[in-house]
Design a protein around this motif. Structure first.
Motif, short mmCIF file in Angstrom:
data_model
loop_
_atom_site.label_atom_id
_atom_site.label_comp_id
_atom_site.label_asym_id
_atom_site.label_seq_id
_atom_site.Cartn_x
_atom_site.Cartn_y
_atom_site.Cartn_z
N LEU A 56 -1.26 4.08 -1.47
CA LEU A 56 -2.67 4.07 -0.80
C LEU A 56 -2.62 4.13 0.63
O LEU A 56 -3.36 4.45 1.28
N ALA B 124 -1.47 8.22 -5.47
CA ALA B 124 -1.53 7.04 -6.12
C ALA B 124 -1.67 6.68 -7.50
O ALA B 124 -1.00 6.24 -8.31
N HIS B 125 -2.64 7.88 -8.15
CA HIS B 125 -2.93 7.88 -9.43
C HIS B 125 -1.83 8.43 -10.33
O HIS B 125 -2.09 8.10 -11.44
N CYS C 28 1.60 2.55 -10.70
CA CYS C 28 1.88 1.43 -9.96
C CYS C 28 0.50 0.62 -10.01
O CYS C 28 -0.29 0.95 -9.15
N HIS D 217 0.92 -1.12 0.06
CA HIS D 217 0.16 -0.03 0.03
C HIS D 217 0.97 1.46 0.00
O HIS D 217 0.41 2.40 -0.67
N CYS E 138 -2.27 -2.08 -9.32
CA CYS E 138 -2.38 -3.27 -8.18
C CYS E 138 -3.15 -4.37 -8.72
O CYS E 138 -4.46 -3.95 -9.23
#
Lengths: 359, 232
Positions: free
Chosen positions: A48, A74-75, A79, A43, A81
């Motif tokens: 995240l 994150a965006h 990466c 995470h 997931c």
């Protein structure tokens, strides 16, 4: 280019304190029991979760640097997931899910590339389906395709097979293997299943209670006596990359060659000449002094003892060098004493069982 | 046969009611989504206060709410005069005032339904969307909002139904003007107050009941379709 991770994170009684690098391209497995911090770590890499202290960088790009107050959301990290529970969007259908990341990629994949991934994962018959009716294995394949089509710079796989039964795992593992072999996208693969790690990983980072307790190539780490405790009873053993050398049709056997010798296994489907990864559990290796005669076992390997370590009450783990390959034998302390096992001693390793991975 | 045809006055009250309720629901919707989002997804000091403020119309007598609106937005009140002078917006004694009163009184219904729907959306899906490159607003519009749509509809339907029945705040704030602010409940009240108006009141009451049943059926149908559409 490599992924460098150095973070400190505290959540109640649990703390994570790690510092390691995952080379790229390649597959780095994060291995450890549940609760060891694997998911928290993923995470943090994905953006995240935000650790208070640390630095995460992929190649030259810094994702997180607490000192420089850098936190890339994150965006914007690229990466993608794949989660244990797939997390497909229920309102979009299979095709819509696959295209979700593709539309948002910096360099969106062409229709041809999309078709390529769809075929690679065998998703064509599912394209028009809704998410709701998919089986667990189908969901994970769609999730994997969706992540790949986002054209990530790093693929994060958080126990993608943990919720599947053995048959469904076999449905997905070959796809993961071909991805790993292609190795165009570096992968961080979280798992607590040793067979998955042995099949897929180039490097292994062993995590125990939030600390890195062993790291190195998959061949080194899984046969390392120091990592034995963290790897657990099923974990310790040798991993060998061998070549499919010959087929004995009459006895339905395949011969696998590596620089430490030859092993016979039940006939393989893989073509001759292909590279095969095998795993030999420590409990499936017996040791003998000299060349034993009159054995039913077919696989005898000449080896030299590298190290010994008490594994528990009455058992000793013996690490063996067999050419450049490393094996482990788990024997009783009685036999260790009786045979006078010591580093440098030449022995014969009698291999009772070999697990062949598809690669 | 002629008994089934609405008189001009009845049709006027019906259409006005529908117009007021529709405008009230649509105007409040963006604010309700915003408030629900704040309450469902964020932590901030004063959150309890916002929660209480949102629910205030639920516990306040409608007449009091109408009175407060009149005090704040009457043509001679500072705010009302300001709006009229600079923007030409008049709430007092106008159907827009009725819509405003209905919007405020039914605001809690919308916020509650939307908040529950937002809380029910798996946050893991938002994380997945983020890892696939979707920015926060993008994630909200393409993942959270579509999945919360059935809840949005449920809230809107409840608010619409409640708006149709609003009486106290409307009559206090914007009075009872035929064709402007006389909605169905006000028309029924007027009929009952006038001598010999019992039959007219009964007709209007039947009309209200039919409208309510029709609304319920339409809402149920819409909710089912919407749920199928979003794969729930």
């Amino acid at each position: 280019m490599s992924l460098k991770i150095a973070i400190r994170l505290a959540r109640g009684a649990f703390s994570l304190d790690v510092d390691f690098a995952a080379p790229s391209p390649g597959v780095t497995a994060l291995f450890g029991p549940s609760g060891s911090g694997k998911t928290s770590l993923v995470h943090c890499v994905a953006g995240l979760a935000r650790p208070r202290e640390g630095r995460i960088a992929l190649g030259g790009e810094v994702f997180l640097d607490s000192e420089a107050r850098i936190f890339v959301p994150a965006h914007a990290r690229g990466c993608a997931c794949v989660f244990q529970d797939a997390r497909l969007f229920p309102h979009l259908g299979v095709d819509g899910n696959l295209r979700y990341g593709a539309r948002r990629a910096k360099a969106p994949p062409t229709e041809e590339e999309i078709a390529g991934v769809v075929d690679l994962l065998g998703l064509r018959p599912l394209l028009a389906r809704r998410v709701r009716g998919l089986s667990g294995g189908e969901r994970q394949r769609v999730a994997l395709g969706r992540a790949l089509l986002a054209r990530p710079r790093l693929l994060l796989l958080d126990e993608p097979l943990a919720s599947l039964d053995a048959a469904r795992k076999e449905e997905i593992l070959p796809h993961l293997e071909s991805l790993a072999r292609g190795a165009r996208v570096p992968m961080l693969y979280v798992s607590h299943a040793i067979d998955e790690v042995a099949r897929l990983a180039d490097r292994v980072v062993v995590l125990t209670a939030g600390r890195v307790t062993a790291q190195g190539s998959v061949f080194e780490v899984l046969s390392s006596l120091d990592a034995g405790e963290a790897l657990g009873a099923q974990g310790l053993g040798g991993v060998i990359a061998a070549r499919h050398e010959a087929i004995d049709e009459r006895h339905a056997l395949s011969a696998l060659a590596f620089d430490g010798g030859r092993l016979l296994v039940p006939r393989l489907a893989q073509p001759l000449g292909s590279e095969v990864r095998i795993r030999i559990d420590a409990r499936d290796v017996t040791l003998a002094l000299g060349e034993p005669a009159g054995l039913s076992a077919n696989n005898l390997l000449a080896a030299e003892i590298v190290a010994l370590r008490r594994a528990g009450a009455g058992t000793v783990d013996v690490r063996l060098a067999c050419g450049s390959a490393r094996l482990v034998a788990r024997v009783t302390s009685l036999s260790a004493e009786r045979l006078g096992l010591a580093p440098g001693l030449g022995v014969t390793a009698i291999v009772k069982s070999v697990t062949v991975a598809g690669r | 046969m002629s008994a089934l045809v609405l008189s001009p006055a009845e049709a006027e009250a019906l259409l006005l009611s529908l117009k007021v309720a529709l405008v009230a629901v649509l105007a409040a919707l963006p604010f309700a989504v915003g408030a629900a989002l704040l309450l469902a997804r964020t932590e901030f000091p004063g959150k309890t206060l916002l929660d209480a403020l949102v629910h205030l119309p639920l516990v306040l007598p409608p007449v009091v709410m109408g009175y407060l609106l009149l005090v704040a937005l009457g043509t001679r009140a500072p705010l009302g005069a300001f709006l009229l002078e600079h923007f030409g917006i008049r709430f007092a004694f106008s159907w827009t005032g009725a819509a405003l009163a209905a919007a405020i009184l039914t605001f809690p219904f919308q916020v509650r339904a939307i908040r529950l729907a937002l809380e029910a959306v798996d946050r893991g899906l938002g994380e997945a969307a983020a890892s696939l490159g979707a920015a926060p607003l993008d994630r909200f519009l393409t993942v959270t909002l579509p999945l919360a749509a059935p809840g949005l509809l449920a809230g809107a339907v409840t608010a619409f139904a409640a708006s149709l029945g609003e009486f106290g705040a409307i009559i206090t704030f914007v009075s009872n003007i035929p064709g402007e602010t006389r909605t169905l409940p006000l028309a029924i009240y007027t009929a009952i107050q006038s001598p010999g108006g019992e039959a007219a009141a009964a007709r209007l009451a039947c009309l209200s009941i039919a409208l309510a049943l029709l609304g319920l059926a339409a809402a149920e149908l819409g909710a089912r379709r919407l749920k199928r559409l979003v794969g729930l």
